[in-house]
Design a protein around this motif. Structure first.
Motif, short mmCIF file in Angstrom:
data_model
loop_
_atom_site.label_atom_id
_atom_site.label_comp_id
_atom_site.label_asym_id
_atom_site.label_seq_id
_atom_site.Cartn_x
_atom_site.Cartn_y
_atom_site.Cartn_z
N GLU A 100 43.24 -11.53 -21.85
CA GLU A 100 43.79 -12.59 -22.70
C GLU A 100 43.03 -13.91 -22.56
O GLU A 100 43.38 -14.89 -23.23
CB GLU A 100 45.27 -12.81 -22.37
CG GLU A 100 46.14 -11.60 -22.62
CD GLU A 100 46.14 -11.16 -24.07
OE1 GLU A 100 46.16 -12.02 -24.97
OE2 GLU A 100 46.10 -9.93 -24.31
N GLU A 101 42.04 -13.92 -21.67
CA GLU A 101 41.23 -15.12 -21.42
C GLU A 101 42.10 -16.33 -21.09
O GLU A 101 42.02 -17.39 -21.72
CB GLU A 101 40.31 -15.41 -22.61
CG GLU A 101 39.31 -14.30 -22.86
CD GLU A 101 38.41 -14.57 -24.05
OE1 GLU A 101 38.65 -15.52 -24.82
OE2 GLU A 101 37.44 -13.80 -24.21
N CYS A 102 42.97 -16.15 -20.09
CA CYS A 102 43.83 -17.24 -19.65
C CYS A 102 43.88 -17.24 -18.12
O CYS A 102 43.43 -16.30 -17.47
CB CYS A 102 45.24 -17.09 -20.22
SG CYS A 102 46.17 -15.68 -19.60
N THR A 103 44.42 -18.30 -17.57
CA THR A 103 44.58 -18.38 -16.12
C THR A 103 45.88 -17.71 -15.71
O THR A 103 46.78 -17.49 -16.53
CB THR A 103 44.60 -19.84 -15.64
OG1 THR A 103 45.79 -20.47 -16.16
CG2 THR A 103 43.36 -20.60 -16.09
N LEU A 104 45.98 -17.42 -14.43
CA LEU A 104 47.21 -16.84 -13.90
C LEU A 104 48.37 -17.81 -14.12
O LEU A 104 49.46 -17.40 -14.50
CB LEU A 104 47.06 -16.51 -12.42
CG LEU A 104 48.27 -15.89 -11.73
CD1 LEU A 104 48.68 -14.58 -12.39
CD2 LEU A 104 47.99 -15.68 -10.25
#
Length: 54
Positions: free
Chosen positions: A42-46
């Motif tokens: 999803e190309e996001c941070t945790l």
């Protein structure tokens, strides 16, 4: 029994930011691996992912 079999169910604790708040979460290693995979996909941070869930 292999090493991975003995680690099954092992938990790992991490400090993360959720909705701008610092908190600690302890889940099985397999869950952390799955969360890492979702973040990559999803190309996001945790923190972004956990805030979305929150």
């Amino acid at each position: 029994m292999t090493t991975s079999d003995s680690d099954e169910g092992a938990r790992h604790r991490r400090t993360v930011i959720v909705s701008g708040r610092r908190t600690s979460i302890s889940v099985e290693v397999a869950i952390w691996d799955a969360l890492t995979d979702v973040c990559k996909r999803e190309e996001c941070t945790l923190s972004d992912l956990l805030t979305l869930v929150d």
